[in-house]
Design a protein around this motif. Structure first.
Motif, short mmCIF file in Angstrom:
data_model
loop_
_atom_site.label_atom_id
_atom_site.label_comp_id
_atom_site.label_asym_id
_atom_site.label_seq_id
_atom_site.Cartn_x
_atom_site.Cartn_y
_atom_site.Cartn_z
N PRO A 237 0.78 -1.32 0.11
CA PRO A 237 -0.10 -0.13 0.08
C PRO A 237 0.94 1.25 0.08
O PRO A 237 0.35 2.31 -0.48
N LYS A 238 2.09 1.00 0.60
CA LYS A 238 2.74 2.22 0.62
C LYS A 238 3.52 2.75 -0.76
O LYS A 238 3.03 3.76 -1.41
N ILE A 239 3.87 1.81 -1.53
CA ILE A 239 4.35 2.10 -2.81
C ILE A 239 3.18 2.39 -4.02
O ILE A 239 3.25 3.44 -4.74
N THR A 240 2.07 1.87 -3.52
CA THR A 240 0.84 2.03 -4.59
C THR A 240 0.35 3.49 -4.35
O THR A 240 0.01 4.16 -5.10
N SER A 241 0.33 3.93 -2.97
CA SER A 241 -0.04 5.21 -2.66
C SER A 241 0.79 6.36 -3.28
O SER A 241 0.52 7.37 -3.62
N LEU A 242 2.18 6.08 -3.26
CA LEU A 242 3.07 6.93 -4.12
C LEU A 242 2.88 7.05 -5.48
O LEU A 242 2.89 8.19 -6.14
N ILE A 243 2.55 6.00 -6.25
CA ILE A 243 2.41 5.94 -7.49
C ILE A 243 1.04 6.50 -7.88
O ILE A 243 1.03 7.38 -8.80
N ALA A 244 -0.03 6.28 -7.05
CA ALA A 244 -1.22 6.97 -7.15
C ALA A 244 -1.04 8.35 -7.16
O ALA A 244 -1.73 9.08 -8.00
N THR A 252 -1.14 13.69 -12.90
CA THR A 252 -1.58 12.52 -12.08
C THR A 252 -2.97 12.55 -11.88
O THR A 252 -3.50 11.55 -11.81
N GLY A 253 -3.51 13.94 -11.26
CA GLY A 253 -4.91 13.87 -11.16
C GLY A 253 -5.72 13.62 -12.31
O GLY A 253 -6.78 12.64 -12.21
N ASP A 254 -5.56 14.35 -13.16
CA ASP A 254 -6.35 13.69 -14.60
C ASP A 254 -6.36 12.50 -15.01
O ASP A 254 -7.27 11.87 -15.34
N TRP A 255 -5.08 11.82 -14.71
CA TRP A 255 -5.05 10.49 -15.06
C TRP A 255 -5.97 9.63 -14.09
O TRP A 255 -6.52 8.67 -14.54
N LEU A 256 -5.82 9.84 -12.90
CA LEU A 256 -6.39 9.00 -11.84
C LEU A 256 -8.35 9.19 -12.07
O LEU A 256 -8.90 8.29 -11.97
N TYR A 257 -8.47 10.44 -12.23
CA TYR A 257 -9.86 10.79 -12.57
C TYR A 257 -10.63 10.31 -13.89
O TYR A 257 -11.44 9.77 -13.70
N THR A 258 -9.49 9.91 -14.69
CA THR A 258 -10.17 9.46 -15.94
C THR A 258 -9.92 7.79 -16.13
O THR A 258 -10.76 7.09 -16.77
N PRO A 262 -3.92 3.51 -10.33
CA PRO A 262 -2.60 4.01 -9.79
C PRO A 262 -1.60 3.49 -10.91
O PRO A 262 -1.56 2.27 -10.97
N ALA A 263 -0.78 4.39 -11.60
CA ALA A 263 0.29 4.06 -12.75
C ALA A 263 1.44 5.03 -12.69
O ALA A 263 1.14 6.15 -12.37
N LYS A 264 2.34 4.18 -13.03
CA LYS A 264 3.66 5.12 -13.12
C LYS A 264 4.28 5.16 -14.64
O LYS A 264 4.23 3.95 -15.11
N SER A 265 4.61 6.12 -15.09
CA SER A 265 5.22 6.47 -16.59
C SER A 265 6.69 6.41 -16.54
O SER A 265 7.29 6.96 -15.50
N GLY A 266 7.25 6.23 -17.68
CA GLY A 266 8.58 6.62 -17.98
C GLY A 266 8.69 7.39 -19.27
O GLY A 266 8.13 6.79 -20.22
N GLY A 311 -11.29 0.08 -11.99
CA GLY A 311 -10.72 1.30 -11.22
C GLY A 311 -10.79 0.95 -9.59
O GLY A 311 -11.96 0.57 -9.09
N VAL A 312 -9.92 1.61 -9.02
CA VAL A 312 -9.84 1.42 -7.53
C VAL A 312 -11.08 2.09 -6.90
O VAL A 312 -11.30 2.06 -5.72
N PHE A 313 -11.70 3.26 -7.39
CA PHE A 313 -12.59 4.04 -7.01
C PHE A 313 -14.17 3.60 -7.45
O PHE A 313 -14.89 4.08 -7.02
N ASP A 314 -14.05 2.53 -8.44
CA ASP A 314 -15.37 2.05 -8.94
C ASP A 314 -15.94 1.18 -7.99
O ASP A 314 -15.33 0.22 -7.24
N THR A 315 -17.24 1.51 -7.75
CA THR A 315 -18.10 0.88 -6.59
C THR A 315 -18.26 -0.58 -6.98
O THR A 315 -18.99 -1.29 -6.27
N VAL A 316 -18.30 -0.87 -8.34
CA VAL A 316 -18.61 -2.27 -8.85
C VAL A 316 -17.87 -3.27 -7.97
O VAL A 316 -18.10 -4.51 -7.90
#
Ligand code: GLN
Length: 322
Positions: A237-244, A252-258, A262-266, A311-316
């Motif tokens: 959960p620590k590393i995933t929170s950093l990624i998110a 990052t906000g636009d990405w998480l919203y759409t 949680p994802a990391k790019s290079g 999606g992690v925020f999806d209630t399904v």
């Protein structure tokens, strides 16, 4: 809240559909500030999904070795947590979003107490300086690459030409390193820490390897391919929170919203996405948007997640049936 069941066949179909839907998307340009990356074939594209039971679904160029670049910030942050615990990362580096580009000096000046997060250049150089054993470049490099091998279940390979290309042009990162030194946020030799960072960014990795790494994080530290426990589950959960929080920099906000993942790019074109408890996903395509995130990889990951309401925020909150 409703819980749906999804089958592995549905996951495979969604991955294939996301690949097909995204493969002809145009837009973006290769990273131009690193000469090696500017010349990579822009049409390469791969999508890989790894499940906790070790099943892998690969589409397209998933065995092509591209520059891991900033995705390397994820395994090295994990390494520091493995060696010194999650609190050391929070205390010495931080866990905040910067809202600014990955190589921002302004971000450091705004927060002269901490480099903010190990997932931007400043914090990643600081993380390299924290890797143990202190003072021994070869041993530190071995720890960095062994950790990536553990997480992927196979070894990364240094792309010499990329390493040379980056080392010759990383003037901004040199400035960042010395500025951090002034703030007492480099915990080892400065040029050595910068070199380790530059070298780890120059590792060649495949989309398939990155999805295994993502699945290891999603599985609480157990590598689904080797079945080995790589890190204590409190680290996930620590590393995933950093990624998110900062995985796509100022987008990052636009990405998480759409996208909801949680994802990391290079800037090599890779994207690593984590769905905790569910699966790991990775995509690769060189052309980038203005923040340095792969255009096609974003589209593919987003299409996959959306299709299955993962999606992690999806209630399904679907449950995968094995
Ligand atoms: N090596 C690159 C740099 O330091 C990594 C940047 C990235 O992938 N966003 O600029």
């Amino acid at each position: 809240m409703k819980n749906t069941i999804i089958t592995k066949d549905q996951i495979q179909a969604a991955a294939q559909a996301a690949y097909e839907k995204s493969k002809d998307i145009k837009g973006g340009v290769n990273a131009h500030y690193i000469p090696y990356l500017a010349n990579i074939n822009p049409d390469l594209f791969g999508l890989s999904v790894t499940l906790p039971d070790g099943t892998v679904y690969n589409y397209g160029d998933t065995e092509y070795k591209f520059g891991i670049e900033s995705v390397s910030k994820v395994p090295t942050a994990i390494l520091v947590m493995r060696q010194q615990g999650p609190e050391a990362v929070l205390k010495n580096i931080g866990a905040d979003a910067t809202g600014l580009p990955f190589n921002s000096i302004y971000a450091i000046l705004l927060e002269n107490d901490h480099p903010s997060t190990p997932l931007v250049n400043a914090g990643a150089i600081s993380a390299c300086s924290m890797v143990l054993p202190a003072g021994d470049s070869d041993a530190k490099w071995k720890a960095i690459t062994d950790n990536i091998t553990d997480l992927c279940g196979s070894a990364p390979e240094l792309i010499d030409e990329l390493y040379k290309s980056e080392s010759e042009t990383n003037f901004n990162n040199r400035a960042i390193s010395w500025l951090l030194k002034d703030y007492n946020r480099i915990y080892d030799d400065v040029p050595m820490s910068l070199d380790l960072y530059t070298r780890q960014c120059s590792l060649g990795i495949t989309a398939s390897q990155l999805s295994a790494m993502a699945a290891t994080i999603a599985s609480g530290g157990i590598n689904p391919l080797t079945k080995k426990r790589i890190f204590d589950e409190v680290i996930s959960p620590k590393i995933t929170s950093l990624i998110a929080t900062v995985g796509f920099y100022q987008h990052t906000g636009d990405w998480l919203y759409t996208s909801g993942i949680p994802a990391k790019s290079g800037v090599g074109g890779g994207v690593l996405g984590v769905l905790p408890g569910k699966l790991g996903i990775a995509a690769f395509a060189p052309p980038l948007d203005d923040a340095g995130n792969s255009v096609k990889a974003q589209a593919a990951v987003k299409a996959f997640v959306e299709k299955l309401h993962l999606g992690v925020f999806d209630t399904v909150n679907p449950v995968i049936q094995y």
